[in-house]
Structures are given as C-alpha cells and as structure tokens.
Design a protein around this motif. Sequence first.
Motif, PDB file in Angstrom:
ATOM      1  N   LEU A 111      36.328  16.577  24.195  1.00 26.99           N
ATOM      2  CA  LEU A 111      36.479  16.856  25.626  1.00 26.99           C
ATOM      3  C   LEU A 111      37.933  17.163  25.950  1.00 26.99           C
ATOM      4  O   LEU A 111      38.828  16.375  25.627  1.00 26.99           O
ATOM      5  N   ASN A 112      38.188  18.309  26.597  1.00 28.24           N
ATOM      6  CA  ASN A 112      39.554  18.759  26.885  1.00 28.24           C
ATOM      7  C   ASN A 112      39.689  19.231  28.329  1.00 28.24           C
ATOM      8  O   ASN A 112      38.738  19.765  28.918  1.00 28.24           O
ATOM      9  N   LEU A 113      40.889  19.049  28.852  1.00 31.79           N
ATOM     10  CA  LEU A 113      41.291  19.745  30.077  1.00 31.79           C
ATOM     11  C   LEU A 113      41.837  21.106  29.684  1.00 31.79           C
ATOM     12  O   LEU A 113      42.518  21.233  28.663  1.00 31.79           O
ATOM     13  N   GLU A 114      41.591  22.134  30.505  1.00 31.58           N
ATOM     14  CA  GLU A 114      42.051  23.472  30.125  1.00 31.58           C
ATOM     15  C   GLU A 114      42.513  24.262  31.347  1.00 31.58           C
ATOM     16  O   GLU A 114      41.908  24.200  32.420  1.00 31.58           O
ATOM     17  N   VAL A 115      43.617  24.993  31.135  1.00 31.27           N
ATOM     18  CA  VAL A 115      44.102  25.988  32.099  1.00 31.27           C
ATOM     19  C   VAL A 115      44.058  27.342  31.404  1.00 31.27           C
ATOM     20  O   VAL A 115      44.564  27.479  30.287  1.00 31.27           O
ATOM     21  N   GLU A 116      43.444  28.332  32.043  1.00 33.03           N
ATOM     22  CA  GLU A 116      43.317  29.663  31.448  1.00 33.03           C
ATOM     23  C   GLU A 116      43.993  30.693  32.349  1.00 33.03           C
ATOM     24  O   GLU A 116      43.804  30.679  33.566  1.00 33.03           O
ATOM     25  N   TYR A 117      44.760  31.593  31.727  1.00 34.60           N
ATOM     26  CA  TYR A 117      45.425  32.669  32.468  1.00 34.60           C
ATOM     27  C   TYR A 117      44.890  34.017  31.996  1.00 34.60           C
ATOM     28  O   TYR A 117      44.846  34.282  30.790  1.00 34.60           O
ATOM     29  N   ASN A 118      44.456  34.855  32.924  1.00 36.34           N
ATOM     30  CA  ASN A 118      43.996  36.219  32.642  1.00 36.34           C
ATOM     31  C   ASN A 118      44.840  37.222  33.400  1.00 36.34           C
ATOM     32  O   ASN A 118      45.305  36.954  34.513  1.00 36.34           O
ATOM     33  N   ASP A 119      45.024  38.411  32.802  1.00 37.38           N
ATOM     34  CA  ASP A 119      45.689  39.507  33.493  1.00 37.38           C
ATOM     35  C   ASP A 119      45.205  40.820  32.880  1.00 37.38           C
ATOM     36  O   ASP A 119      44.787  40.866  31.720  1.00 37.38           O
ATOM     37  N   SER A 120      45.261  41.895  33.662  1.00 36.14           N
ATOM     38  CA  SER A 120      44.841  43.214  33.187  1.00 36.14           C
ATOM     39  C   SER A 120      45.486  44.286  34.050  1.00 36.14           C
ATOM     40  O   SER A 120      46.230  43.979  34.999  1.00 36.14           O
ATOM     41  N   ASN A 121      45.203  45.542  33.739  1.00 37.40           N
ATOM     42  CA  ASN A 121      45.784  46.666  34.456  1.00 37.40           C
ATOM     43  C   ASN A 121      45.554  46.569  35.967  1.00 37.40           C
ATOM     44  O   ASN A 121      44.544  46.031  36.401  1.00 37.40           O
ATOM     45  N   GLY A 122      46.488  47.169  36.701  1.00 35.38           N
ATOM     46  CA  GLY A 122      46.319  47.251  38.138  1.00 35.38           C
ATOM     47  C   GLY A 122      46.944  46.090  38.872  1.00 35.38           C
ATOM     48  O   GLY A 122      47.294  45.061  38.289  1.00 35.38           O
ATOM     49  N   PRO A 123      47.102  46.230  40.198  1.00 37.56           N
ATOM     50  CA  PRO A 123      47.724  45.169  40.997  1.00 37.56           C
ATOM     51  C   PRO A 123      46.766  44.012  41.248  1.00 37.56           C
ATOM     52  O   PRO A 123      45.551  44.189  41.342  1.00 37.56           O
ATOM     53  N   ASP A 124      47.342  42.813  41.325  1.00 43.57           N
ATOM     54  CA  ASP A 124      46.596  41.607  41.723  1.00 43.57           C
ATOM     55  C   ASP A 124      45.384  41.325  40.840  1.00 43.57           C
ATOM     56  O   ASP A 124      44.330  40.892  41.323  1.00 43.57           O
TER      57      ASP A 124
END
Length: 264
Positions: free
Chosen positions: A136-149
């Motif tokens: 069992l884990n705590l997790e923070v995930e970051y996503n990003d891709s083309n384009g603004p916001d």
Amino acid sequence: MKDKEMSPEIADPKCKCATILSLFIFFLIVGLSNLAYSNPVSQVAKKELVEKPEVAETKKKSTVAFTYYFDSRDYNTLNMVNSVPDLPAGLKLWGFIDFNAEQNNESARFELTRYFLEYRLSKPLFPNGKPALKGLNLEVEYNDSNGPDNDVLRFGLTYKHSFSFFSDSKSWLQWRYHPYETDGSGSQISLIYFFPLHERIYINGFADLNFEDNGPDRWVAEPQINFKLTGYMDAVVEFRYNEFEDVNSSLDGFGIAGGLQFKF
C-alpha cells in the motif's frame, strides 16, 4: 497514465520541447554513467559481505530504458522510462516521456513534434508491516502534454501484490486510485500488470479508466508483449487504445506498434 493525447489542432511543435529534451539528455547521461561506474566488488568488500551478512544491504539500482516504436497509424514514438527506487525518506520515483510524430502522416513519421509525460512519486505506508499491507502506497502523479494548460497533478493510493499466473510467483498486479486531480475534471482508476510467460517472454501493460465530470468516461489501455533478446535489449509489440483520440474525427484511437527497447 496516458489519458489525453492531444489532437493536431492544438499541438505545438515547440511545446516546451527544449525542457523535455533537456530531461531526456539528463537521464540518458545518468543511465550511461551507471554503466560506466558499475565496477566489480573489490576483494575487501567481498570479504566484508561474507563476514557481516547481517549489515549488507541490497540497494535497488536506478534504471533507464529507451524504446523506439513504429505505429500502424503511420507515426513513430521514442519512449524513455526511468526509475529511481531508493530516494531519501523511502520515496520512489518512476516515470516516462513519449515523443510522438503526427498520426496518419507517413512522410513525417520521424518528426517527433508531440510529447506526453508522466511521473509518479510514491511512498510505502507500511514498509515494515504485515505482508498484506506492504504493497500500500501514497502516490502523487504529474502529467503534461502539448498545448496550454494540459498539466495535471493527481493524488491517491496504490496497492501492489503478487498474482498467481501460470503458477509463476513473479507475476503481480498494481491497483491505483486517484480521487483528486488539480484540473478539477474528475478522477482515475488504473490497473498495471506483469505476467512472465517464459524466462525470455513476458506481458505487461496498463488499463486506465478516466471518470469525467462533464462528459463520458474514457478508457486508455496499452498491453504489450516483450521478447528478451539480450540482457540489455528487448523486442516489443504494443497494442494501443486511447478513447480520447477515438472520439476525435481526425485521429484513430487504436493502433499496434512494434519496436526495440534498450535498457541501461
């Protein structure tokens, strides 16, 4: 996971690619340096390990892998995956960056103008607990891709456990639930899996279900089969389905990609 591949009309070839390429080069250097400085254990160190096994610790190595794919939708992908399993305070980092060409453009399939990245920082909640709780884990995930916001942070829990598959003890499943997203668009549940079929063949992949507050829920899934050619190279066949792309009239949500993976 890969939940929102961007459509061509909002893709920007410059799209922070300088920053992403800097990360790409940085992790390549890290991977190569790991190989360059992985010297054999000295005789003194070997003696200490034999005489004091109780204090010897096996530290998990950081890894970097690169895969180059040819997709059936007339575009190519360069994928980089890196893992840093032994950060301070028991933290673990895992993530990937995909550099993609535009779909359905055979003449420009080598021009990698799109990107998608995902990085996860996790921490075990019960590292010394009972076996049923260790995954069992705590997790923070970051996503990003083309384009603004298009950047988003997700917060949630993951649970990883072994799974009997053809009586192989190395098989496992990881369940993930992110109830909160910083873009306020909904939540996500995921399943990640690993099933060895043979000492040189294994299946792995993921399936994400994205719950949208202002629209229908969407699936993204990428199962793949890997063939170990050497200790540092695999052949990969990946099946790709992205429902965000499938509802876009200018994109095709389903494809099959073959490629080679190099591991450091």
